[in-house]
Scaffold this motif. Structure first.
Motif, short mmCIF file in Angstrom:
data_model
loop_
_atom_site.label_atom_id
_atom_site.label_comp_id
_atom_site.label_asym_id
_atom_site.label_seq_id
_atom_site.Cartn_x
_atom_site.Cartn_y
_atom_site.Cartn_z
N THR A 77 0.97 -1.35 -0.08
CA THR A 77 0.06 -0.11 0.05
C THR A 77 0.86 1.37 0.04
OG1 THR A 77 0.04 0.01 2.36
CG2 THR A 77 -1.62 -1.36 1.22
N GLU A 109 7.78 -4.40 -6.36
CA GLU A 109 6.26 -5.10 -6.07
C GLU A 109 5.87 -5.88 -7.39
OE1 GLU A 109 3.82 -4.46 -3.41
OE2 GLU A 109 3.38 -6.33 -4.72
N ASP A 205 9.82 -6.39 3.93
CA ASP A 205 8.62 -6.37 4.49
C ASP A 205 7.71 -7.11 3.35
OD1 ASP A 205 6.32 -5.80 5.50
OD2 ASP A 205 6.06 -3.91 5.08
N1 SAM Z 1 5.49 -2.52 2.89
C1 SAM Z 1 4.11 -2.69 2.53
C2 SAM Z 1 3.34 -1.37 2.85
O1 SAM Z 1 3.62 -0.39 3.31
O2 SAM Z 1 1.97 -1.48 2.79
C3 SAM Z 1 3.30 -3.73 2.94
C4 SAM Z 1 4.05 -4.93 2.14
S1 SAM Z 1 3.10 -6.34 2.17
C5 SAM Z 1 3.11 -6.94 3.73
C6 SAM Z 1 4.03 -7.40 1.28
C7 SAM Z 1 3.99 -6.94 -0.37
O3 SAM Z 1 5.30 -7.64 -1.06
C8 SAM Z 1 2.94 -7.21 -1.24
O4 SAM Z 1 2.52 -6.03 -1.90
C9 SAM Z 1 3.30 -8.28 -2.10
O5 SAM Z 1 2.65 -8.43 -3.44
C10 SAM Z 1 4.61 -8.20 -2.14
N2 SAM Z 1 5.56 -9.18 -2.77
C11 SAM Z 1 5.33 -10.65 -2.63
N3 SAM Z 1 6.13 -11.36 -2.98
C12 SAM Z 1 6.87 -10.69 -3.73
C13 SAM Z 1 8.19 -10.64 -4.72
N4 SAM Z 1 8.54 -11.93 -4.84
N5 SAM Z 1 8.84 -9.49 -5.27
C14 SAM Z 1 8.41 -8.33 -4.95
N6 SAM Z 1 7.16 -8.25 -4.27
C15 SAM Z 1 6.51 -9.07 -3.58
#
Ligand code: SAM
Length: 739
Positions: A77, A109, A205
């Motif tokens: 987000t 992302e 994260d």
């Molecule tokens: N930092 C974010 C925020 O401030 O809202 C929250 C991050 S959320 C917990 C994890 C994010 O990592 C998700 O948007 C997901 O789509 C992304 N994600 C998951 N696996 C990924 C990958 N292999 N490479 C890049 N992004 C990834």
């Protein structure tokens, strides 16, 4: 050719995230079954884990550089970004004279939120006072979330750079977001590596490791190590043992501390560069191999040299008064640099950038190759750049969209392939049928077309003037017209010596040349670059004539052309009327450098257009418009490269032919040296007839390179525009040099 100049045929479109609200009304990912943040106190958790975990505020206070870089693994987000922005703004307000003025936030992302979802989450945050809920607040805080949604990137793989100004009456500064759409490990592998590292702090994260192993990999930790500065830190909410061991084996010293709220423990630490072997020898071996592979990926011969540090605060001379030179001058002065812009002619933009109107659209093709990716990313960046520029300094343009007409069977097949390959998101380009095309154009279009809604036209002289006016307002830009660069010489002591001659008064040509010293030089002279660079770059010069067709038509009543509301593109282009004229272009006459206007080229331009729309009921009207005595033409010389890609980066020194002479042997990459460039001399040229589309991103790339900042484009694309690629190619193929 080795993979270093290979075609980068990677996936372009990115799959958006499907989200739902969990029982606490918190957005969660269907794919990973985990929440993006905690509804009640997500902002405080971000502060605790990432901002305090990396000791950011304290480190900023003691930081001795103007540029701090955070990198994150999952953007989600954007909560972490918005919190970091807020803290940085508070820092700037508290220490307005501190030299640290710029925060770069790199994030990755894989599955971006859809724009609507992102907008509703931000709206909910506003209603709940979520972002402002934490104790540590800036006064006069600028809320970037609205601007962010207005500039929300389309789901295209690659880097989307966004600029946010921190300037208020209390403080100055800049925030840059580099959002890499794609897998985190792949994205970090495609970042230009810097000898002393790039990243100051990591935010890990990416959902819990138990729910998303794809982002907690050894390859990712190795990439982190290869990008970390020696003082770099990291923080993450998890305390998983595998994460701890993986980071240690990549060279991070790892500590545990009490986690946020009721959670038990989290990890944080520092990059030491001393990998600790894992208990399991077999695994450590695997890691070893991986790290060698990563190190090998970036060819030393495409390294990008920044300004020598002793010249960083001194003045920069740009030669060239077109779009490239003007945007470059603006970007450098916006970064606080003293710039002298000189050019051969009388007025700004009197060369190829002097055409009264130009089409602004990307040249997409049905393969997702290097050229297409550069075009698309350039177009996306330029769209945002122009919108932002116009709010600061208006210039003449219209975002009227473009229709690329399927005017024959081949074009129809190509455009259909392009559309059905789903290479580009529909909001960038999509196929429309004749009826839809007719509605868009507001005149009958009996062809299918590729509709590019964010395209349009721009008046280049007005754009150049806007950039120069804004740059001059900073007090950092001086302009010097009627001055021709004859040659330059890099001196050991005092930077670069320019030999100039006055080009205003022909009688002065016999006067001795003047000498000017500068600390850095940017050659952005379009066709004028060719003679100065031909010993190392084989630039091509092509004459082009554009017709300005009066919209005071012979057929007065019910004129169809007058109703045209969009840019029409085929082999050439035809713009809607602006200030009484349509632009109709253009011819391409190779190796012809004269700028006289020619009737036979006017005939070619009209014939090309009439032929391309031969089934349109209004083609007769264009035949008549040809005869309008108010029409006029303009010819200019464009500069392009043999592979039609821009030429952007350091000016190669001739000694590269010797230094890289063994390239044909295809030795392991680390056996080749970083080749020599002319110290502090840079090139921004080869934009051909696509300068309106490519100049903003190319200038951003060059400024970022010169100032040693993060680069806004993936490494394979940067290599493809490196000015020394022609030397590299000729040496790999053992071909004689052809200037
Ligand atoms: N930092 C974010 C925020 O401030 O809202 C929250 C991050 S959320 C917990 C994890 C994010 O990592 C998700 O948007 C997901 O789509 C992304 N994600 C998951 N696996 C990924 C990958 N292999 N490479 C890049 N992004 C990834």
């Amino acid at each position: 050719m080795t993979n270093k100049l290979a075609k980068t045929n990677v996936e372009t479109t990115i799959t958006p995230a499907n989200i739902y609200l969990d029982e606490n009304n918190t957005p969660a990912s269907q794919k990973y079954g985990d929440v993006y943040f905690f509804t009640q106190n997500g902002a405080q958790e971000t502060d605790y884990v990432f901002i305090n975990g990396n000791d950011l505020v304290n480190r900023w206070r003691h930081y001795d550089s103007d540029y701090f870089c955070i990198a994150e693994t999952g953007f989600g987000t954007g909560l972490n970004f918005f919190r970091s922005a807020r803290y940085f703004q508070h820092f700037r307000q508290t220490y307005p004279h501190h030299r640290l003025t710029k925060l770069v936030f790199i994030s990755t992302e894989k599955n971006p939120l859809r724009k609507n979802d992102a907008a509703s989450i931000i709206e909910q945050w506003k209603q709940d006072d979520f972002l402002t809920g934490a104790s540590h607040e800036a006064t006069n805080y600028i809320d970037y979330s609205k601007v962010w949604i207005e500039q929300y990137p389309v789901p295209v793989a690659g880097i989307h750079r966004r600029h946010f100004s921190l300037n208020t009456k209390d403080c100055k500064g800049e925030l840059v977001l580099d959002l890499h759409y794609g897998d985190a490990t792949d994205a970090f592998a495609q970042i230009q590596k810097e000898p002393l590292g790039l990243v100051d702090a990591w935010f890990l994260d990416g959902f819990a490791p138990s729910k998303n192993s794809s982002i907690w990999t050894q390859a990712l930790y190795e990439q982190m190590a290869s990008l970390s500065k020696s003082t770099c830190t990291f923080a993450t909410f998890t305390s998983a043992g595998a994460v701890k061991r993986g980071l240690q084996s990549a060279g991070f010293e790892v500590r545990k501390q009490k986690a946020f709220g009721r959670k038990r423990e989290m990890l944080l630490g520092t990059f030491t560069g001393n990998p600790q072997p894992l208990e399991c020898a077999a695994r450590s071996e695997k890691i070893e191999k991986k790290s060698t592979k990563i190190d090998k990926q970036q060819a030393p011969y495409f390294a990008r040299s920044s300004l020598a540090s002793d010249s960083n605060d001194k003045h920069i001379t740009i030669v060239g008064n077109g779009i490239a030179g003007a945007i470059m001058a603006l970007k450098l002065t916006q970064r606080g640099k003293q710039v002298n812009l000189l050019w051969q002619g009388e007025l700004p933009s009197d060369c190829a950038s002097g055409n009264p109107i130009g089409g602004f659209y990307p040249q997409l093709n049905a393969q997702n190759n290097t050229a297409s990716q550069i075009q698309l990313h350039s177009f996306l960046y330029a769209s945002e750049f122009y919108k932002a520029l116009h709010t600061l300094q208006p210039f003449s343009h219209e975002w009227c969209g473009a229709l690329q007409i399927a005017f024959n069977d081949n074009t129809q097949a190509r455009l259909s392939k392009l559309d059905s390959a789903n290479l580009w998101p529909k909001e960038v380009a999509h196929l429309v049928n004749p009826e839809q095309a007719t509605n868009i154009a507001n005149i009958p279009i009996p062809y299918s077309c590729l509709h590019i809604p964010n395209a349009g036209w721009i008046k280049p002289p007005s754009l150049v003037q806007a950039c120069l006016t804004l740059a001059q307002a900073s007090g950092l830009l001086t302009l010097q017209n009627n001055t021709q660069l004859v040659s330059y010489e890099c001196t050991d002591k005092d930077g670069i010596q320019l030999r100039l001659k006055s080009s205003g008064d022909p009688s002065q040509h016999i006067l001795p040349t003047k000498v000017l010293n500068t600390h850095a030089l940017v050659l952005a002279m379009g066709s004028g670059s060719e003679s100065i660079t031909k010993h190392v770059i084989p630039l091509r010069l092509t004459r082009g004539q554009v017709e300005m067709v009066s919209s005071n038509y012979p057929v007065k009543s019910d004129s169809v052309l007058a109703r045209l509301q969009t840019l029409l593109c085929h082999k050439g282009y035809f713009t809607p009327a602006a200030d009484g004229f349509h632009a109709l272009g253009s011819t391409y006459i190779k190796n012809d450098t004269s700028c006289d206007t020619r009737d036979e080229e006017t005939d070619i331009n009209f014939a090309m257009h009439i032929q391309s729309i031969k089934h349109a009921s209004w083609q007769n009207e264009l035949q008549q418009a040809r005869l309008n005595p108010n029409n006029y033409a303009r010819a200019a010389v464009r500069c392009s490269s043999p592979d039609h890609l821009p030429v952007v980066g350091a000016m190669p020194n001739e000694s590269q032919f010797q230094e890289l002479a063994e390239l044909y042997k295809a030795l392991p990459l680390h056996r080749y040296p970083i080749p020599s460039n002319d110290k502090n001399v840079y090139l921004l040229t080869g934009l051909g007839s696509r300068g309106l589309t490519t100049a903003p991103l190319m200038a951003e790339i060059l400024v970022s390179q010169m100032l040693g900042e993060a680069m806004p484009m993936a490494k394979p694309l940067l290599d493809a525009i490196n000015p020394n690629r022609f030397i590299v190619r000729s040496l790999i193929r053992r071909e004689p040099w052809q200037a």
